[in-house]
Scaffold this motif. Structure first.
Motif, PDB file in Angstrom:
ATOM      1  N   GLY A   3      59.816  45.115  50.599  1.00 61.72           N
ATOM      2  CA  GLY A   3      59.412  44.715  51.943  1.00 61.72           C
ATOM      3  C   GLY A   3      57.966  44.301  52.069  1.00 61.72           C
ATOM      4  O   GLY A   3      57.195  44.960  52.768  1.00 61.72           O
ATOM      5  N   SER A   4      57.561  43.241  51.384  1.00 64.15           N
ATOM      6  CA  SER A   4      56.195  42.747  51.539  1.00 64.15           C
ATOM      7  C   SER A   4      56.154  41.262  51.206  1.00 64.15           C
ATOM      8  O   SER A   4      57.074  40.716  50.597  1.00 64.15           O
ATOM      9  N   THR A   5      55.072  40.615  51.605  1.00 66.27           N
ATOM     10  CA  THR A   5      54.920  39.183  51.384  1.00 66.27           C
ATOM     11  C   THR A   5      54.480  38.911  49.946  1.00 66.27           C
ATOM     12  O   THR A   5      53.527  39.532  49.467  1.00 66.27           O
ATOM     13  N   PRO A   6      55.162  38.007  49.240  1.00 63.81           N
ATOM     14  CA  PRO A   6      54.784  37.730  47.847  1.00 63.81           C
ATOM     15  C   PRO A   6      53.425  37.052  47.745  1.00 63.81           C
ATOM     16  O   PRO A   6      53.050  36.252  48.600  1.00 63.81           O
ATOM     17  N   LYS A   7      52.698  37.377  46.672  1.00 60.21           N
ATOM     18  CA  LYS A   7      51.388  36.792  46.417  1.00 60.21           C
ATOM     19  C   LYS A   7      51.371  35.957  45.140  1.00 60.21           C
ATOM     20  O   LYS A   7      50.501  35.112  44.971  1.00 60.21           O
ATOM     21  N   MET A   8      52.311  36.209  44.238  1.00 58.02           N
ATOM     22  CA  MET A   8      52.335  35.482  42.971  1.00 58.02           C
ATOM     23  C   MET A   8      52.774  34.039  43.202  1.00 58.02           C
ATOM     24  O   MET A   8      53.574  33.761  44.107  1.00 58.02           O
ATOM     25  N   ALA A   9      52.270  33.142  42.375  1.00 58.81           N
ATOM     26  CA  ALA A   9      52.548  31.714  42.555  1.00 58.81           C
ATOM     27  C   ALA A   9      54.040  31.406  42.509  1.00 58.81           C
ATOM     28  O   ALA A   9      54.536  30.545  43.237  1.00 58.81           O
ATOM     29  N   GLY A  10      54.771  32.115  41.647  1.00 57.64           N
ATOM     30  CA  GLY A  10      56.204  31.876  41.527  1.00 57.64           C
ATOM     31  C   GLY A  10      57.052  32.711  42.462  1.00 57.64           C
ATOM     32  O   GLY A  10      58.285  32.614  42.431  1.00 57.64           O
ATOM     33  N   GLY A  11      56.415  33.540  43.287  1.00 56.67           N
ATOM     34  CA  GLY A  11      57.149  34.360  44.243  1.00 56.67           C
ATOM     35  C   GLY A  11      57.863  35.552  43.644  1.00 56.67           C
ATOM     36  O   GLY A  11      58.671  36.203  44.314  1.00 56.67           O
ATOM     37  N   ASP A  16      56.928  38.537  43.028  1.00 56.52           N
ATOM     38  CA  ASP A  16      56.687  39.827  43.677  1.00 56.52           C
ATOM     39  C   ASP A  16      57.303  39.921  45.073  1.00 56.52           C
ATOM     40  O   ASP A  16      57.009  40.856  45.819  1.00 56.52           O
ATOM     41  N   GLU A  17      58.179  38.990  45.407  1.00 56.83           N
ATOM     42  CA  GLU A  17      59.022  39.180  46.593  1.00 56.83           C
ATOM     43  C   GLU A  17      60.003  40.324  46.343  1.00 56.83           C
ATOM     44  O   GLU A  17      60.539  40.916  47.277  1.00 56.83           O
ATOM     45  N   TYR A  18      60.204  40.648  45.058  1.00 54.14           N
ATOM     46  CA  TYR A  18      61.164  41.675  44.658  1.00 54.14           C
ATOM     47  C   TYR A  18      60.463  42.763  43.848  1.00 54.14           C
ATOM     48  O   TYR A  18      59.409  42.537  43.253  1.00 54.14           O
ATOM     49  N   HIS A  19      61.070  43.938  43.839  1.00 53.53           N
ATOM     50  CA  HIS A  19      60.629  44.974  42.908  1.00 53.53           C
ATOM     51  C   HIS A  19      61.449  44.815  41.635  1.00 53.53           C
ATOM     52  O   HIS A  19      62.671  44.658  41.690  1.00 53.53           O
ATOM     53  N   TRP A  20      60.769  44.862  40.482  1.00 52.41           N
ATOM     54  CA  TRP A  20      61.422  44.631  39.197  1.00 52.41           C
ATOM     55  C   TRP A  20      61.486  45.928  38.401  1.00 52.41           C
ATOM     56  O   TRP A  20      60.540  46.728  38.413  1.00 52.41           O
ATOM     57  N   ALA A  21      62.597  46.107  37.686  1.00 47.18           N
ATOM     58  CA  ALA A  21      62.758  47.300  36.849  1.00 47.18           C
ATOM     59  C   ALA A  21      63.696  46.989  35.696  1.00 47.18           C
ATOM     60  O   ALA A  21      64.578  46.129  35.808  1.00 47.18           O
ATOM     61  N   PHE A  22      63.498  47.683  34.584  1.00 48.16           N
ATOM     62  CA  PHE A  22      64.501  47.678  33.523  1.00 48.16           C
ATOM     63  C   PHE A  22      65.550  48.717  33.878  1.00 48.16           C
ATOM     64  O   PHE A  22      65.232  49.787  34.413  1.00 48.16           O
ATOM     65  N   LEU A  23      66.800  48.408  33.565  1.00 45.45           N
ATOM     66  CA  LEU A  23      67.910  49.301  33.872  1.00 45.45           C
ATOM     67  C   LEU A  23      68.713  49.549  32.605  1.00 45.45           C
ATOM     68  O   LEU A  23      69.129  48.603  31.934  1.00 45.45           O
ATOM     69  N   ALA A  24      68.942  50.805  32.287  1.00 41.36           N
ATOM     70  CA  ALA A  24      69.822  51.166  31.180  1.00 41.36           C
ATOM     71  C   ALA A  24      71.148  51.608  31.766  1.00 41.36           C
ATOM     72  O   ALA A  24      71.192  52.473  32.644  1.00 41.36           O
ATOM     73  N   GLY A  25      72.233  50.994  31.295  1.00 36.97           N
ATOM     74  CA  GLY A  25      73.534  51.347  31.831  1.00 36.97           C
ATOM     75  C   GLY A  25      74.656  50.766  31.002  1.00 36.97           C
ATOM     76  O   GLY A  25      74.426  49.954  30.106  1.00 36.97           O
ATOM     77  N   ASN A  83      50.792  44.227  39.088  1.00 39.86           N
ATOM     78  CA  ASN A  83      51.971  44.717  39.801  1.00 39.86           C
ATOM     79  C   ASN A  83      53.105  45.034  38.831  1.00 39.86           C
ATOM     80  O   ASN A  83      52.950  44.930  37.609  1.00 39.86           O
ATOM     81  N   CYS A  84      54.261  45.392  39.380  1.00 42.73           N
ATOM     82  CA  CYS A  84      55.403  45.797  38.562  1.00 42.73           C
ATOM     83  C   CYS A  84      55.934  44.649  37.711  1.00 42.73           C
ATOM     84  O   CYS A  84      56.493  44.879  36.630  1.00 42.73           O
ATOM     85  N   VAL A  85      55.770  43.417  38.169  1.00 46.94           N
ATOM     86  CA  VAL A  85      56.243  42.263  37.398  1.00 46.94           C
ATOM     87  C   VAL A  85      55.429  42.120  36.111  1.00 46.94           C
ATOM     88  O   VAL A  85      55.982  41.871  35.031  1.00 46.94           O
ATOM     89  N   LEU A  86      54.122  42.311  36.215  1.00 42.86           N
ATOM     90  CA  LEU A  86      53.261  42.202  35.040  1.00 42.86           C
ATOM     91  C   LEU A  86      53.495  43.367  34.080  1.00 42.86           C
ATOM     92  O   LEU A  86      53.382  43.205  32.860  1.00 42.86           O
ATOM     93  N   TRP A  87      53.834  44.542  34.626  1.00 44.61           N
ATOM     94  CA  TRP A  87      54.221  45.656  33.752  1.00 44.61           C
ATOM     95  C   TRP A  87      55.475  45.293  32.968  1.00 44.61           C
ATOM     96  O   TRP A  87      55.571  45.561  31.765  1.00 44.61           O
TER      97      TRP A  87
END
Length: 209
Positions: free
Chosen positions: A40-48, A50-59, A136-140
């Motif tokens: 829930g925040s406005t993206p700042k990255m050029a490609g947008g 950070d409009e989303y939260h990013w995570a790796f998922l094991a499943g 941010n989480c995308v760069l991580w």
């Protein structure tokens, strides 16, 4: 029923038999996904991104509720109190926790996990750059993916560069937004958090529309 390779010594080198035994024992290789979540925040990255939260998922790859049976590996910003006098400030932390299935929009499969402990050691070693206001989480995720590929022992994958993962995840989530998968405007689509839209980058096919 209990099956082990010790009970089948002459077949132990037969990968088909070993894989079948592992299936019975529930030891199939888990998949590693990249997940995009509601943020829930406005993206700042050029490609947008950070409009989303990013995570790796094991499943698991195949499970009736595979979309809600993940372990999340991600960087998360939290407020902490530190300093003299104590002040509240944001700090990035590495987090390994259960999945927030209701917030998951799409998944992109990027590899098969072969060593969980090794994978977690890699994630824990990714630098957290709290001092950088633009980090941010995308760069991580980018740093973590590069370290995984360079290590070569935690996952098996044919995907070697982060840019292709990032671009596929972004184009895929935008495609699903345009198709009204999340907003309820298409009555023929029932949003089910247990069955997130999933793209397989290993085979370049859609697993779950």
């Amino acid at each position: 029923m209990c099956l082990t390779t010790n009970q089948f010594p002459e077949q132990a080198s037969d990968s088909t038999v070993v894989n079948k035994i592992n299936q019975v024992l529930g030891r199939e290789k888990e998949r590693l996904y990249v997940g995009l979540y509601v943020r829930g925040s406005t993206p700042k990255m050029a490609g947008g991104e950070d409009e989303y939260h990013w995570a790796f998922l094991a499943g698991p790859k195949q499970h009736p509720k595979s979309g809600s049976r993940h372990i999340m590996y991600h960087a998360k910003e939290k407020l902490v109190k530190s300093g003299t006098p104590p002040q509240i400030r944001p700090e990035w932390q590495y987090v390994n926790d259960s999945n927030r299935a209701a917030m998951l929009l799409v998944r992109v499969l990027v590899g098969k996990i072969v060593d969980h402990e090794r994978l977690e050691r890699i994630f824990k070693a990714v630098p957290l750059r709290t001092e950088d206001a633009n980090w941010n989480c995308v760069l991580w995720m980018e740093d973590a993916f590069r370290m995984m590929v360079q290590d070569g022992g935690a996952i098996t994958t044919s995907v070697q560069d982060w840019a292709s993962v990032r671009d596929k995840a972004m184009s895929y989530v935008e495609q699903k937004k345009a198709a009204h998968r999340f907003d309820g405007k298409d009555p023929s689509i029932v949003f089910d958090p247990a069955k997130p839209a999933t793209w397989d980058m290993l085979t370049d096919t859609e697993m779950t529309p």
